[in-house]
Motif scaffolding. Structure first.
Motif, mmCIF file in Angstrom:
data_model
loop_
_atom_site.group_PDB
_atom_site.id
_atom_site.type_symbol
_atom_site.label_atom_id
_atom_site.label_comp_id
_atom_site.label_asym_id
_atom_site.label_seq_id
_atom_site.Cartn_x
_atom_site.Cartn_y
_atom_site.Cartn_z
ATOM 1 N N ASP A 488 0.843 -1.193 0.000
ATOM 2 C CA ASP A 488 0.000 0.000 0.000
ATOM 3 C C ASP A 488 0.891 1.262 0.000
ATOM 4 N N PRO A 489 0.518 2.303 -0.812
ATOM 5 C CA PRO A 489 1.356 3.515 -0.876
ATOM 6 C C PRO A 489 1.557 4.204 0.473
ATOM 7 N N ALA A 490 0.701 3.865 1.441
ATOM 8 C CA ALA A 490 0.839 4.504 2.762
ATOM 9 C C ALA A 490 2.236 4.270 3.348
ATOM 10 N N TRP A 491 2.827 3.115 3.083
ATOM 11 C CA TRP A 491 4.149 2.807 3.648
ATOM 12 C C TRP A 491 5.228 3.688 3.023
ATOM 13 N N LYS A 492 5.104 3.873 1.696
ATOM 14 C CA LYS A 492 6.090 4.717 1.014
ATOM 15 C C LYS A 492 5.968 6.169 1.500
ATOM 16 N N LYS A 493 4.711 6.588 1.668
ATOM 17 C CA LYS A 493 4.482 7.957 2.123
ATOM 18 C C LYS A 493 5.125 8.171 3.505
ATOM 19 N N TRP A 494 4.900 7.166 4.351
ATOM 20 C CA TRP A 494 5.455 7.237 5.710
ATOM 21 C C TRP A 494 6.987 7.306 5.669
ATOM 22 N N ALA A 495 7.590 6.430 4.859
ATOM 23 C CA ALA A 495 9.060 6.402 4.777
ATOM 24 C C ALA A 495 9.578 7.767 4.312
ATOM 25 N N ASN A 496 8.900 8.374 3.354
ATOM 26 C CA ASN A 496 9.317 9.699 2.880
ATOM 27 C C ASN A 496 9.169 10.759 3.966
ATOM 28 N N GLN A 497 8.091 10.623 4.766
ATOM 29 C CA GLN A 497 7.901 11.590 5.867
ATOM 30 C C GLN A 497 9.060 11.493 6.866
ATOM 31 N N VAL A 498 9.468 10.245 7.148
ATOM 32 C CA VAL A 498 10.558 10.060 8.119
ATOM 33 C C VAL A 498 11.859 10.641 7.548
ATOM 34 N N LEU A 499 12.119 10.375 6.258
ATOM 35 C CA LEU A 499 13.346 10.894 5.636
ATOM 36 C C LEU A 499 13.355 12.421 5.642
ATOM 37 N N THR A 500 12.209 13.017 5.336
ATOM 38 C CA THR A 500 12.132 14.482 5.328
ATOM 39 C C THR A 500 12.363 15.025 6.730
ATOM 40 N N ALA A 501 11.752 14.373 7.722
ATOM 41 C CA ALA A 501 11.912 14.844 9.107
ATOM 42 C C ALA A 501 13.370 14.703 9.548
#
Ligand SMILES: Nc1ncnc2c1ncn2[C@@H]1O[C@H](COP(=O)(O)OP(=O)(O)OP(=O)(O)O)[C@@H](O)[C@H]1O
Length: 677
Positions: A488-501
């Protein structure tokens, strides 16, 4: 004693036995002395081995020539391309970065060099069959008081001749250049408009340099230049092949991001826009790296297929890579270098951009250039404090522009002012800024890493979305529900949020070793985060561990300098279980990620703290620099300037000894080379 065998520390300390050595008359004794220097840490084993190899090749070589050979090899490890003999004798401790603290012996570097006479030493080098002036392929080359290893002399000569040839390659200047420049820069109101001048100058020949500090508009200028050059080419049905490159993956990613936005907002026809590239390659990818060799797929016999090459962050390119690049460039192609001349030079030998921009501040335009620029751009250079140059003395200056107005840092910005004072070597003003309470500058004095203030700073920086607790909070709070399938794209979105943070905050350090070195700091920080339950382990692989690639891994598509974060993902058919994967951004301006199992990463290290050298080409919202508590040769003004300018919104200086910052500002790096333009 065998001069080829290593000498132990214990033997080194038996100083009496070395007093009988006669290194300047006996080859064997010279090799023993060089071995002693290796044991003392003053030379690398490689430098001794090189001298020993030469002694074997040419047994009658004067010992002083072997000494010069070992020192020339050693110089490379300090970024110098050559050995300057006169300077070596005048300031041995400076030019060789040698330390010689305890009791002095006649075979110590400074003492031994004091026994040499410059004329005799030079004559011995000139007479040796190991050297030539470049006419034959000897191990070393002697040139105007400087000694080179053949390979580096060759790179330098190649670079000089290629740049000269490119400077002489006049290119067609569009008839309507003036009109189009006026159109492109009509909104600019600085005077003179250096961006417009840079754009005009880059149209003239096959080589130009645009240098400037952070946010001075190097990217903006080059995008407008590309629009200017590509428009007539597209209209004529022959679009130019343009490529963009940067020395590291991180720098390429940053340029990709800013170029994408700027190209989208350009007021040009879409058919031209489509021919302006928005992705940036690393130089190694562009040239086609081949694992385990110094050679590239693209070279003199297989040149790159392009008409324009733009290279960003050019200060990070070393002499060898530069030479390979120029060899692979077709002669008609335009090369435009962008970079900040005041930043740290490459880790490898050579400071090419710094050498090429030595006089950029002064302008040194000749009267023809000044008149041409005024006619084409309408900009007046007479009222600016520049020096006049000549075509014969300063050919490169005619193709170099320094952008002087930062749009990132307003004139009252603390970061911008601190960078300026550090660059100007003004300790008093820099200190004064740090003691004021400016919103974008922080200052922390601590005595040791266990200081509670350091712990607090690491956790929360200076506000709620800061410090290393921020990305770990995002990691926990934003994690998709365990029942959501892993595809599910939710996991990719989450990983990107963590990288940005994670990119919001970065601690920089100067050294690897010692209590303020990155190795120990990384352990300390992991332990702090573990104690506060932000991470489950402080060693090995754990969720939240940030890692930095320390080598290129072509099989995984990861480059030296890439940063990833370890995250736990559900297993596809057993969602109640998780598996650790390290996610790396694709660095192409998209949200795509590479997911790699930790076991496949053989060259990755924890990166809570990163060296300033590794941070080049990156930017962080809040950058903190921790200085060591003792002086070290690595400390320099360029290093401080580079660290400060990594900060986008906030810079914090952490120090335990005030004198280190003050001393560092005084130290300008000297890189010896023979590049002159
Ligand atoms: N002439 C201009 N008019 C309006 N905005 C500009 C102009 N030049 C630059 N800027 C803005 O200033 C900011 C910095 O510009 P740019 O990214 O081109 O600088 P840079 O020198 O390439 O920066 P960096 O140090 O990050 O490489 C950007 O937001 C850009 O849009």
């Amino acid at each position: 004693m065998n001069p080829l065998l290593p000498i132990s520390q214990q033997q080194l300390e038996q100083t009496e036995q070395w007093l009988t050595l006669r290194p300047l008359t006996s080859t064997t004794d010279m090799l023993i002395v060089l071995q002693l220097w290796v044991t003392a840490g003053w030379l690398r084993p490689l430098d001794h081995a090189f001298a020993a190899f030469l002694a074997e090749q040419s047994p009658n070589t004067e010992p002083s020539v072997l000494l010069a050979a070992a020192l020339t090899s050693y110089q490379l490890s300090h970024g110098h391309v050559c050995l300057d003999l006169a300077l070596t004798l005048q300031h041995p401790e400076l030019s060789l970065s040698l330390s010689y603290s305890y009791q002095q012996q006649p075979w110590y570097p400074v003492q031994l060099l004091a026994q040499l006479n410059l004329t005799d030493w030079q004559q011995a080098i000139i007479n040796s069959d190991l050297t030539s002036q470049g006419e034959s392929q000897t191990p070393m080359v002697w040139q105007e008081g400087r000694l080179y290893l053949w390979r580096y002399w060759y790179y330098e000569k190649l670079l000089s001749s290629h740049i000269k040839q490119r400077l002489n390659t006049q290119l067609d200047i569009p008839d309507d250049l003036s009109t189009r420049l006026n159109e492109l820069f009509k909104d600019n109101n600085e005077s003179p408009d250096w961006q417009k001048i840079a754009c005009a100058i880059a149209t003239r020949t096959a080589f130009s340099i645009i240098t400037g500090g952070p946010g001075t508009g190097k990217t903006t200028t080059v995008i407008r230049l590309l629009a200017l050059l590509q428009t007539p080419a597209v209209k004529a049905g022959k679009p130019l092949n343009i490529q963009l490159a940067a020395p590291t993956g991180k720098a390429a990613a940053r340029l990709t991001e800013s170029i994408g936005k700027q190209v989208a907002s350009l007021t040009i026809d879409d058919d031209v826009r489509n021919y302006i590239p928005v992705t940036v390659s690393t130089l190694h990818r562009l040239l086609g790296s081949r694992p385990d060799t110094r050679h590239f797929i693209h070279n003199k016999t297989n040149p790159l297929a392009l008409d324009i090459l733009i290279i960003d962050e050019a200060s990070m390119i070393d002499l060898e890579l530069f030479a390979h690049l120029l060899e692979a460039l077709p002669s008609h192609a335009r090369l435009i270098l962008l970079g900040d001349k005041d930043q740290l030079a490459s880790v490898e030998a050579g400071a090419v951009l710094g050498d090429l921009c030595r006089n950029a501040e002064l302008g040194l335009y000749n009267p023809q250039t000044v008149n041409w620029l005024t006619a084409i751009t309408g900009e007046q250079l007479n009222n600016v404090h520049l020096q006049l140059g000549s075509n014969e003395q300063n050919p490169l200056a005619q193709q170099t522009v320094m952008l002087r107005h930062s749009r990132r840092f307003a004139s009252d910005s603390g970061i911008g002012q601190l960078a300026k004072w550090v660059n100007a070597g003004n300790i008093k003003q820099a200190r004064q800024l740090l003691t004021q309470t400016l919103p974008d500058l922080g200052h922390l004095t601590i005595n040791q890493p266990k200081d509670p203030n350091f712990e607090k700073f690491i956790l929360t920086g200076s506000d709620v979305q800061d410090g290393y607790s921020h990305y770990l909070t995002v990691l926990k709070k934003q994690r998709p529900d365990a029942n959501i399938p892993v595809y599910d794209p939710a996991w990719k979105k989450w990983a990107n949020q963590v990288l940005t943070a994670f990119n919001q905050f970065q601690l920089l350090a100067v050294l690897r070793e010692g209590q303020w070195g990155i190795n120990q700091l990384n352990n300390t920080i992991a332990y702090i985060l573990y104690r506060y339950s932000y991470i489950s382990h402080f060693e090995g692989w754990y969720e939240g561990r940030p890692v930095l690639m320390t080598h290129n891994d072509y099989a995984l598509g990861l480059m030296n300098g890439d940063i990833g974060i370890t995250l736990a993902f559900p297993i596809e058919n057993a969602p109640e279980q998780t598996v650790l994967k390290v996610v790396f951004p694709y660095n192409d301006g998209t949200q795509n990620l590479r997911e790699v199992l930790p076991s496949r990463l053989s060259s990755a290290e924890t990166v809570f703290a990163m060296t300033v050298h590794k941070s080049q080409g990156s930017e962080f919202s809040h950058t903190a620099l921790i200085l060591p508590d003792h002086l070290n040769p690595v400390l320099s003004r360029e290093l401080l300037y580079t660290a400060i300018t990594r900060a986008r919104h906030k810079f914090t200086l952490i120090e335990s000894e005030q004198r280190i910052f003050d001393e560092t500002i005084k130290r300008l790096t000297v890189r010896l080379s023979g590049l002159k333009f």
